[in-house]
Design an enzyme around this catalytic site. Sequence first.
Site, PDB file in Angstrom:
ATOM      1  N   ARG A 117      -5.717  -0.727  -1.737  1.00 27.07           N
ATOM      2  CA  ARG A 117      -4.600  -1.635  -1.441  1.00 27.07           C
ATOM      3  C   ARG A 117      -4.756  -2.947  -2.207  1.00 27.07           C
ATOM      4  NH1 ARG A 117      -5.853  -1.251   4.561  1.00 27.07           N
ATOM      5  NH2 ARG A 117      -4.482  -3.004   4.950  1.00 27.07           N
ATOM      6  N   LYS A 176       0.044 -11.915   6.474  1.00 33.55           N
ATOM      7  CA  LYS A 176       1.516 -11.801   6.439  1.00 33.55           C
ATOM      8  C   LYS A 176       2.056 -11.382   7.816  1.00 33.55           C
ATOM      9  CE  LYS A 176       1.536  -8.633   3.229  1.00 33.55           C
ATOM     10  NZ  LYS A 176       0.069  -8.387   3.108  1.00 33.55           N
ATOM     11  N   ARG A 226       7.491  -5.177  -3.141  1.00 29.88           N
ATOM     12  CA  ARG A 226       6.095  -5.121  -3.571  1.00 29.88           C
ATOM     13  C   ARG A 226       5.971  -4.708  -5.037  1.00 29.88           C
ATOM     14  NH1 ARG A 226       3.452  -3.878   1.619  1.00 29.88           N
ATOM     15  NH2 ARG A 226       1.235  -3.610   1.342  1.00 29.88           N
ATOM     16  N   ARG A 275      -5.981   0.186  12.649  1.00 29.96           N
ATOM     17  CA  ARG A 275      -5.235   1.011  11.695  1.00 29.96           C
ATOM     18  C   ARG A 275      -6.167   1.934  10.941  1.00 29.96           C
ATOM     19  NH1 ARG A 275      -1.310  -3.008   8.451  1.00 29.96           N
ATOM     20  NH2 ARG A 275      -2.100  -1.750   6.728  1.00 29.96           N
ATOM     21  N   ARG A 318      -9.693  -6.393  12.342  1.00 36.08           N
ATOM     22  CA  ARG A 318      -8.294  -6.477  12.785  1.00 36.08           C
ATOM     23  C   ARG A 318      -7.976  -5.456  13.879  1.00 36.08           C
ATOM     24  NH1 ARG A 318      -3.342  -6.093   8.744  1.00 36.08           N
ATOM     25  NH2 ARG A 318      -4.371  -4.196   8.078  1.00 36.08           N
TER      26      ARG A 318
HETATM   27  P1  AP5 Z   1      -2.701  -9.615   8.973  1.00 35.83           P
HETATM   28  O1  AP5 Z   1      -1.736 -10.642   9.439  1.00 35.83           O
HETATM   29  O2  AP5 Z   1      -2.696  -8.304   9.681  1.00 35.83           O
HETATM   30  O3  AP5 Z   1      -2.616  -9.411   7.396  1.00 35.83           O
HETATM   31  P2  AP5 Z   1      -1.474  -8.730   6.497  1.00 35.83           P
HETATM   32  O4  AP5 Z   1      -1.305  -9.607   5.306  1.00 35.83           O
HETATM   33  O5  AP5 Z   1      -0.257  -8.439   7.330  1.00 35.83           O
HETATM   34  O6  AP5 Z   1      -2.219  -7.407   6.071  1.00 35.83           O
HETATM   35  P3  AP5 Z   1      -1.782  -5.865   5.977  1.00 35.83           P
HETATM   36  O7  AP5 Z   1      -3.055  -5.082   5.896  1.00 35.83           O
HETATM   37  O8  AP5 Z   1      -0.841  -5.510   7.079  1.00 35.83           O
HETATM   38  O9  AP5 Z   1      -1.097  -5.795   4.630  1.00 35.83           O
HETATM   39  P4  AP5 Z   1      -0.902  -4.521   3.809  1.00 35.83           P
HETATM   40  O10 AP5 Z   1      -0.021  -5.079   2.760  1.00 35.83           O
HETATM   41  O11 AP5 Z   1      -2.098  -3.796   3.342  1.00 35.83           O
HETATM   42  O12 AP5 Z   1      -0.284  -3.500   4.856  1.00 35.83           O
HETATM   43  P5  AP5 Z   1       1.189  -2.979   5.114  1.00 35.83           P
HETATM   44  O13 AP5 Z   1       1.280  -2.598   6.522  1.00 35.83           O
HETATM   45  O14 AP5 Z   1       2.211  -3.907   4.546  1.00 35.83           O
HETATM   46  O15 AP5 Z   1      -4.171 -10.291   9.083  1.00 35.83           O
HETATM   47  C1  AP5 Z   1      -5.341  -9.539   8.827  1.00 35.83           C
HETATM   48  C2  AP5 Z   1      -6.456  -9.940   9.832  1.00 35.83           C
HETATM   49  O16 AP5 Z   1      -6.863 -11.290   9.555  1.00 35.83           O
HETATM   50  C3  AP5 Z   1      -6.006  -9.905  11.294  1.00 35.83           C
HETATM   51  O17 AP5 Z   1      -7.065  -9.403  12.063  1.00 35.83           O
HETATM   52  C4  AP5 Z   1      -5.718 -11.383  11.624  1.00 35.83           C
HETATM   53  O18 AP5 Z   1      -5.981 -11.675  13.007  1.00 35.83           O
HETATM   54  C5  AP5 Z   1      -6.697 -12.116  10.715  1.00 35.83           C
HETATM   55  N1  AP5 Z   1      -6.154 -13.381  10.219  1.00 35.83           N
HETATM   56  C6  AP5 Z   1      -4.876 -13.622   9.844  1.00 35.83           C
HETATM   57  N2  AP5 Z   1      -4.747 -14.889   9.413  1.00 35.83           N
HETATM   58  C7  AP5 Z   1      -5.985 -15.459   9.518  1.00 35.83           C
HETATM   59  C8  AP5 Z   1      -6.500 -16.749   9.210  1.00 35.83           C
HETATM   60  N3  AP5 Z   1      -5.710 -17.733   8.709  1.00 35.83           N
HETATM   61  N4  AP5 Z   1      -7.815 -16.985   9.432  1.00 35.83           N
HETATM   62  C9  AP5 Z   1      -8.622 -16.030   9.938  1.00 35.83           C
HETATM   63  N5  AP5 Z   1      -8.186 -14.779  10.249  1.00 35.83           N
HETATM   64  C10 AP5 Z   1      -6.888 -14.488  10.032  1.00 35.83           C
HETATM   65  O19 AP5 Z   1       1.228  -1.683   4.167  1.00 35.83           O
HETATM   66  C11 AP5 Z   1       0.449  -0.540   4.485  1.00 35.83           C
HETATM   67  C12 AP5 Z   1       0.781   0.587   3.521  1.00 35.83           C
HETATM   68  O20 AP5 Z   1       2.184   0.932   3.635  1.00 35.83           O
HETATM   69  C13 AP5 Z   1       0.582   0.292   2.040  1.00 35.83           C
HETATM   70  O21 AP5 Z   1      -0.755   0.521   1.641  1.00 35.83           O
HETATM   71  C14 AP5 Z   1       1.574   1.268   1.393  1.00 35.83           C
HETATM   72  O22 AP5 Z   1       1.042   2.572   1.382  1.00 35.83           O
HETATM   73  C15 AP5 Z   1       2.751   1.269   2.355  1.00 35.83           C
HETATM   74  N6  AP5 Z   1       3.797   0.268   2.027  1.00 35.83           N
HETATM   75  C16 AP5 Z   1       4.209  -0.769   2.823  1.00 35.83           C
HETATM   76  N7  AP5 Z   1       5.185  -1.461   2.212  1.00 35.83           N
HETATM   77  C17 AP5 Z   1       5.400  -0.869   1.013  1.00 35.83           C
HETATM   78  C18 AP5 Z   1       6.269  -1.138  -0.081  1.00 35.83           C
HETATM   79  N8  AP5 Z   1       7.132  -2.178  -0.063  1.00 35.83           N
HETATM   80  N9  AP5 Z   1       6.215  -0.318  -1.165  1.00 35.83           N
HETATM   81  C19 AP5 Z   1       5.375   0.732  -1.211  1.00 35.83           C
HETATM   82  N10 AP5 Z   1       4.510   1.039  -0.223  1.00 35.83           N
HETATM   83  C20 AP5 Z   1       4.531   0.253   0.886  1.00 35.83           C
END
Ligand code: AP5
Length: 219
Positions: free
Chosen positions: A174, A13, A88, A162, A127
């Site tokens: 997660r 994402k 979410r 991270r 990552r």
């Molecule tokens: P990446 O693009 O970083 O993946 P992502 O989907 O963005 O993953 P996140 O870990 O950021 O999602 P998340 O939902 O856990 O974290 P968030 O910060 O939102 O890609 C991952 C890796 O794969 C990278 O190294 C990339 O290079 C590689 N890659 C990408 N595409 C590829 C491909 N096609 N092929 C090969 N490799 C590839 O949330 C973190 C925390 O915040 C949550 O746990 C929660 O505590 C809180 N939080 C955030 N939003 C909310 C909400 N709305 N409600 C409640 N809590 C929330």
Amino acid sequence: MRVVLIGPPGSGKGTQGTRLRDRLSLEYIATGNILRDAVARKSAAGLEAKPYLDRGQLVPDELVNRLVAELFSDPTRLTHFVMDGYPRTLAQAQAFDELLESHGLPLTAAIQFAIADEEVVRRLDGRRMCGNAECSAVYHMKNNPPAVPGVCDRCGSPLSQRLDDKENDAIWSRLRSYHQVTEELLDYYQKRGVLHRISAQQDIDLIHQQLVDITQESA
Ligand code: AP5
């Protein structure tokens, strides 16, 4: 264009959201980045959110909804955006719909990133993220490495890992949250007629082009 990206952690994402921002001149809003920034600044919201982030659990709806509503409080600012990580939960989706409606900004598309759990774990291990909040570019040590190790190609800031990617328990927590809570949003957006599904296990450039096509065709 107003797009929501829905997918498990590590599904790409952030990688795709920042590329869509650059390609279509959209605002990129990632609630995970906003929360991590609040934690780093030790603001009241950050102190409340920190224990949840550390454990890989969802932060309470009320807090996230409030932070997102604040972003929209200046009506001239956010009209075209890509949203990563919000909504979410069903309660967040309903609050977001009300918020968008109150600003006369209907959603263009909700896009589901489909990926196997095992691939998620492999990706998060490698990552690395740009530490500059204005940039937030995402890399992978093998799949998508920067030209110079440890340095962001886009803005030159240092890259880091991270905290919630270092702990296997936090990664699985997660993933569980996604399957137990977030997946019900797919049905919600399907019924509203705005849901699109892509395989997140394809080449990064290919996925990007599919997202551009979906976004432009839905606008
Ligand atoms: P990446 O693009 O970083 O993946 P992502 O989907 O963005 O993953 P996140 O870990 O950021 O999602 P998340 O939902 O856990 O974290 P968030 O910060 O939102 O890609 C991952 C890796 O794969 C990278 O190294 C990339 O290079 C590689 N890659 C990408 N595409 C590829 C491909 N096609 N092929 C090969 N490799 C590839 O949330 C973190 C925390 O915040 C949550 O746990 C929660 O505590 C809180 N939080 C955030 N939003 C909310 C909400 N709305 N409600 C409640 N809590 C929330």
